[in-house]
Scaffold this motif. Structure first.
Motif, short mmCIF file in Angstrom:
data_model
loop_
_atom_site.label_atom_id
_atom_site.label_comp_id
_atom_site.label_asym_id
_atom_site.label_seq_id
_atom_site.Cartn_x
_atom_site.Cartn_y
_atom_site.Cartn_z
N ALA A 97 0.82 -1.21 0.00
CA ALA A 97 0.00 0.00 0.00
C ALA A 97 0.85 1.26 0.00
N TYR A 98 0.37 2.26 -0.72
CA TYR A 98 1.00 3.58 -0.71
C TYR A 98 -0.08 4.64 -0.87
N CYS A 99 0.27 5.87 -0.54
CA CYS A 99 -0.68 6.99 -0.63
C CYS A 99 -0.13 8.08 -1.53
N LYS A 100 -1.04 8.75 -2.21
CA LYS A 100 -0.72 9.99 -2.91
C LYS A 100 -1.45 11.11 -2.19
N VAL A 101 -0.71 12.19 -1.91
CA VAL A 101 -1.27 13.33 -1.19
C VAL A 101 -1.09 14.57 -2.07
N ALA A 102 -2.14 15.36 -2.21
CA ALA A 102 -2.07 16.59 -3.01
C ALA A 102 -2.84 17.70 -2.32
N ILE A 103 -2.48 18.94 -2.62
CA ILE A 103 -3.19 20.10 -2.07
C ILE A 103 -3.54 21.05 -3.19
N GLY A 104 -4.78 21.57 -3.16
CA GLY A 104 -5.26 22.48 -4.20
C GLY A 104 -6.78 22.48 -4.23
N LYS A 105 -7.33 23.03 -5.28
CA LYS A 105 -8.79 23.04 -5.42
C LYS A 105 -9.31 21.66 -5.82
N ASP A 106 -8.52 20.96 -6.65
CA ASP A 106 -8.82 19.59 -7.04
C ASP A 106 -7.51 18.93 -7.47
N ALA A 113 6.67 15.47 5.77
CA ALA A 113 6.68 16.37 4.61
C ALA A 113 6.09 17.73 4.98
N LEU A 114 6.63 18.78 4.37
CA LEU A 114 6.09 20.13 4.54
C LEU A 114 5.28 20.49 3.30
N ILE A 115 4.02 20.85 3.52
CA ILE A 115 3.13 21.20 2.42
C ILE A 115 2.72 22.67 2.57
N ASP A 116 2.93 23.44 1.51
CA ASP A 116 2.60 24.86 1.55
C ASP A 116 1.09 25.08 1.50
N ILE A 117 0.60 25.93 2.41
CA ILE A 117 -0.81 26.34 2.40
C ILE A 117 -0.88 27.72 1.76
N VAL A 118 -1.52 27.79 0.60
CA VAL A 118 -1.63 29.04 -0.14
C VAL A 118 -2.98 29.70 0.10
N ASP A 119 -4.01 28.87 0.24
CA ASP A 119 -5.38 29.38 0.38
C ASP A 119 -6.11 28.51 1.38
N ASN A 120 -6.75 29.16 2.36
CA ASN A 120 -7.49 28.39 3.37
C ASN A 120 -8.65 27.61 2.79
N GLU A 121 -9.06 27.95 1.57
CA GLU A 121 -10.18 27.24 0.94
C GLU A 121 -9.71 26.03 0.13
N ASP A 122 -8.40 25.79 0.09
CA ASP A 122 -7.89 24.60 -0.60
C ASP A 122 -8.30 23.33 0.14
N MET A 123 -8.09 22.20 -0.53
CA MET A 123 -8.39 20.90 0.06
C MET A 123 -7.12 20.04 0.06
N LEU A 124 -6.99 19.19 1.08
CA LEU A 124 -5.94 18.18 1.11
C LEU A 124 -6.56 16.87 0.64
N PHE A 125 -6.03 16.31 -0.45
CA PHE A 125 -6.57 15.08 -1.03
C PHE A 125 -5.61 13.93 -0.73
N ILE A 126 -6.18 12.80 -0.32
CA ILE A 126 -5.37 11.61 -0.03
C ILE A 126 -6.01 10.42 -0.73
N ARG A 127 -5.22 9.70 -1.53
CA ARG A 127 -5.70 8.50 -2.21
C ARG A 127 -4.79 7.33 -1.86
N CYS A 128 -5.38 6.18 -1.58
CA CYS A 128 -4.62 4.98 -1.23
C CYS A 128 -4.71 3.95 -2.36
N TYR A 129 -3.60 3.28 -2.63
CA TYR A 129 -3.53 2.28 -3.71
C TYR A 129 -2.81 1.03 -3.22
N ASP A 130 -3.10 -0.08 -3.89
CA ASP A 130 -2.35 -1.32 -3.69
C ASP A 130 -1.48 -1.53 -4.92
N ASP A 131 -0.17 -1.57 -4.69
CA ASP A 131 0.80 -1.68 -5.78
C ASP A 131 1.04 -3.16 -6.09
N SER A 132 0.50 -3.63 -7.21
CA SER A 132 0.73 -5.02 -7.63
C SER A 132 1.67 -5.03 -8.83
#
Length: 608
Positions: free
Chosen positions: A415-424, A488-507
Motif C-alpha cells: 500500500a502507498y498513498c498519494k497526497v495533493a493540495i489544491g482546489k482539485d 513532509a512540509l506542504i505549503d498552504i496558499v489558500d485556506n479554501e484549498d483541500m488536502l486530497f489523499i488516495r490509497c492504492y495497492d501496488d501489484s
C-alpha cells in the motif's frame, strides 16, 4: 460431544466461508460492470474511424459492431440483475445467484457466436498490417485518457467468457452443500463451461494469428500458483501494470540441475513451473526430449499440470547473465538469471545451442521493451504542479499517516498513498507519494478474535467521525493497520484549498488497485490549530465510488476503511488581525528600528 471452543471455531469457519462467497460474488459483479463499460467505450469511440478507414466495406464493419452491441445489451442485463440481487438480500449469506447466472449464460451463446463468426479477426489482421492507422486508433484512446485500444476491446468478449467458469467455481467452493443455491450454481458452472467450449471452437476456426490468446487460457487452467509462494493474484489473460494486455512472448523447456522446468516469458515477467518429467516424457533422458516442442499442443504436455517453481520474476528485479568461458565449458547451453532482491542466481540450461541463443535474445529484448514502457509510463504519470499566484501563508507539516481496514483481493498488500493540495487533483500545486508499506492484509485469513474485531470496528466508527488521540488503537500488532512515515512540509496558499489523499495497492502483475480516498478542508486544519497547539491527529473515512460492488461489500460487512492524519500547522507569514491596534503596530516598528541600530553598531565595531 463438541467443546465450546470447537463450536466457536466451527461457527467462525462458517462465517468466514460466507464472507468469502460474498466477496467472490462482488468480484463477479464488479468485473462485469467494468466489462460492459469497456464494450461501450469501444463502440462509442472506434466505429466511426473504422468506417472511414477503408480497410473493409462499411457494411462488414457495421455488422461487427452490431454483434458487439448485442453482447453489450445481453451483459448489461446480466449486470443489472446481478447487482440488484446482491443488494436486495439483507443477509449476504443467503445470496442466490445460480439460477440467474444459468439463464443469462444460455442467452449469451447466440450473441457471442455471431460476434466470433464475423470478420472481427480479419479486421484485426488488417489493422496490424497498417501501422499508420493502428497508431491513429491508439491516439484516439490516448485522447480519451484510456489504455483501452481497439484491439484490446475487440478481444474482450473472448477473454470474458473464460472468466465465468473460474468465478462460478470459486463461488461453489465457498457454497455449503446444504445451501439453497448449491444446485443452481452447479448447473450455472456447466453452462459456463459449455459456452466456453462452443465459442472456443468457433474462435479456433476463425483465429490462427491470435494463438497467444489461447495459450493464456491454457496457462490459467494448467499452472497452479500456491499462495505460500506468491501472495499476489495473477490473471494471465488480463491487463499488465503499464504494458496493456499480457502477452506470451516465448515458452519451452529449461533445466535447473536435474529438474525439468516449463518456462514462460511474458511481456512483464518470467515464470518457471515444475512438471513431472515421468508423466510428460516417461522413460526419456534429458537429452532425448525433443528440441522443438510446443507445450500447448504436444501430446505429452498439453494435458499436464504444473506448479510454480519460484515466485515469478518481474523485470525490475531480474538480470540476465551470460557465463564466462570456464562456466560455459562446464555447463554448455546455459545462462544465469540474477534475482536482485534475493541476491541470488539461478543456472538454467537449454536443450540445444539454438534454444540457448533464442532464450537469451528473447529475455534481453523483453527486459529492454519493459524498461522503455516503464519510462514512458512514469513520464506520462509525472506530476506537473500548478504554480500558485501568491506565496504560502502557512505550512502543513504532515508527520505520518495510518490506515485501517483497507481491503484488497491480494493475500498481501503493498500500500502507498498519494497526497495533493489544491482546489482539485488536476490543479494541485503540490503532491507527494509515500513509500510502499507491505502487510499481509487479506482479512479472510486474519485469525483475529471476534471480540477484538468488534473493538477495532467500534474504534474505527469513532475515528472516522472526527478527532481522536488514537491511544491503544495504533497497536503495532493490529493486523488492520498500515503506517506511513511522511515528514513532509506542504505549503498552504489558500485556506479554501483541500488536502486530497488516495490509497492504492501496488501489484507488479496488474494495474494498481484503488483502495479509497479522502478530502479534508484546509480550513479545518487552521481552525483546529487555533484550539490546540502542537501536533494534532485527525481521523477521516476513506471512500470508494458508491457504484463499485466492493464498496457495497465493505459496507455490508461493516468494514470502514479510514485514515489517521498526524500533522502540525506552522505559520509562515503572520497575518495581522483586525483587533491589532495602531499602538501595537508603532511598538513593533520601534523594535525593528532599535534592532537595526544595534546591528549597525556591531558592524562598526567589527570594522574598527
Amino acid at each position: 460431544m463438541q467443546t465450546e471452543n470447537g463450536e466457536d471455531n466451527g461457527e467462525r469457519h462458517k462465517v468466514k466461508s460466507s464472507q468469502q462467497r460474498f466477496l467472490v460474488i462482488c468480484e463477479l459483479v464488479e468485473t462485469e460492470q467494468k466489462y460492459i463499460e469497456q464494450l461501450q467505450f469501444i463502440s462509442q469511440n472506434f466505429q466511426g474511424p473504422l468506417q472511414r478507414s477503408g480497410l473493409m466495406p462499411v457494411e462488414e464493419i457495421d455488422t461487427i459492431f452490431k454483434h458487439l452491441n448485442f453482447i453489450y445489451t445481453v451483459n448489461s442485463a446480466l449486470y443489472t440483475e446481478l447487482n440488484s440481487q446482491v443488494k436486495a438480500e439483507e443477509d449476504h449469506s443467503e445470496n442466490c445467484i445460480g439460477a440467474l447466472l444459468k439463464n443469462h449464460l444460455k442467452l449469451m451463446l447466440p450473441a457471442y457466436r455471431d460476434y466470433c463468426s464475423s470478420n472481427m479477426v480479419s479486421l484485426l489482421t488488417k489493422i496490424d498490417g497498417n501501422q499508420e492507422f493502428g497508431a491513429e486508433l491508439e491516439e484516439i484512446a490516448a485522447q480519451q485518457k484510456s489504455y483501452q485500444t481497439f484491439k484490446m476491446g475487440a478481444l474482450r468478449p473472448m477473454q470474458r467468457i473464460t472468466k465465468y467458469p473460474l468465478l462460478i467455481d470459486k463461488i461453489l467452493e465457498f457454497t455449503p452443500a446444504e445451501h439453497s443455491d448449491q444446485g443452481d450454481c452447479k448447473e450455472a458452472l456447466e453452462c459456463s463451461k459449455a459456452l466456453c467450449e462452443e465459442i472456443n471452437k468457433i474462435f479456433d476456426q476463425a483465429c490462427v494469428e491470435y494463438e497467444p490468446f489461447k495459450k493464456l487460457f491454457w496457462l490459467q487452467k494448467h499452472v497452479t500458483l500456491p499462495h505460500k509462494q506468491i501472495d499476489q493474484t495473477i490473471d494471465f489473460n488480463s491487463e499488465t501494470r503499464f504494458l496493456g494486455p499480457r502477452t506470451l512472448l516465448h515458452s519451452g523447456i529449461l533445466f535447473s540441475n536435474s529438474k525439468m522446468l516449463f518456462a514462460f516469458l511474458f511481456n512483464d515477467f518470467f515464470l518457471l513451473a515444475t512438471a513431472k518429467k515421468e508423466s510428460c516424457f516417461p522413460g526419456m533422458k534429458r537429452d532425448q526430449i525433443p528440441e522443438t516442442i510446443n507445450l500447448f499442443d504436444h501430446a505429452q504436455t498439453r494435458n499436464s499440470r504444473c506448479t510454480l517453481y519460484k515466485k515469478p520474476f518481474v523485470f525490475d528485479d531480474l538480470n540476465i547473465i551470460e557465463l564466462d568461458e570456464m562456466e560455459a565449458a562446464n555447463s554448455p547451453n546455459s545462462f544465469k538469471i540474477e534475482v536482485t532482491s534475493l541476491k541470488r542466481q539461478i543456472l538454467l540450461r537449454a536443450n540445444s545451442y539454438s534454444k540457448w541463443v533464442g532464450w537469451l535474445e528473447q529475455l534481453s529484448k523483453a527486459k529492454e521493451d519493459y524498461n522503455k514502457a516503464k519510462c514512458t509510463f512514469e513520464r506520462v504519470a509525472e506530476f506537473h504542479p500548478k504554480v500558485p499566484e501568491q506565496p504560502p501563508v502557512a505550512q502543513l507539516s504532515l508527520i505520518n499517516l495510518e490506515a485501517f481496514q483497507l481491503y484488497t483481493r491480494n493475500y498481501a498488500m503493498n500500500a502507498y498513498c498519494k497526497v495533493a493540495i489544491g482546489k482539485d487533483w488536476s490543479s494541485a500545486h503540490q503532491q507527494l507519494t509515500t513509500k510502499t508499506f507491505r502487510r499481509v492484509m487479506d482479512f479472510r485469513k486474519i485469525n483475529t478474535p471476534a471480540s477484538r474485531n468488534k473493538s477495532i470496528l467500534s474504534s474505527i466508527s469513532k475515528l472516522a467521525s472526527g478527532w481522536t488521540q488514537a491511544g491503544d488503537f495504533t497497536d503495532l500488532n493490529n493486523p488492520h493497520r498500515i503506517f506511513w512515515e511522511t515528514d513532509a512540509l506542504i505549503d498552504i496558499v489558500d485556506n479554501e484549498d483541500m488536502l486530497f489523499i488516495r490509497c492504492y495497492d501496488d501489484s507488479p502483475f496488474a494495474p494498481h488497485q484503488f483502495l479509497g480516498e479522502a478530502s479534508i478542508s484546509i480550513g479545518s486544519f487552521i481552525e483546529e490549530r487555533k484550539m490546540s497547539s502542537g501536533v494534532i491527529t485527525k481521523g477521516v473515512e476513506l471512500h470508494l465510488p458508491l457504484d463499485l460492488p466492493s464498496a457495497y461489500f465493505l459496507k455490508k460487512l461493516n468494514i470502514k476503511p479510514c485514515l489517521l492524519v498526524k500533522f502540525e500547522v506552522k505559520t509562515v507569514n503572520p497575518i495581522v488581525s483586525d483587533e491589532e491596534t495602531d499602538e501595537d503596530k508603532e511598538t513593533e516598528k520601534g523594535i525593528e528600528i532599535e534592532v537595526t541600530k544595534e546591528t549597525e553598531k556591531i558592524e562598526e565595531a567589527d570594522e574598527s
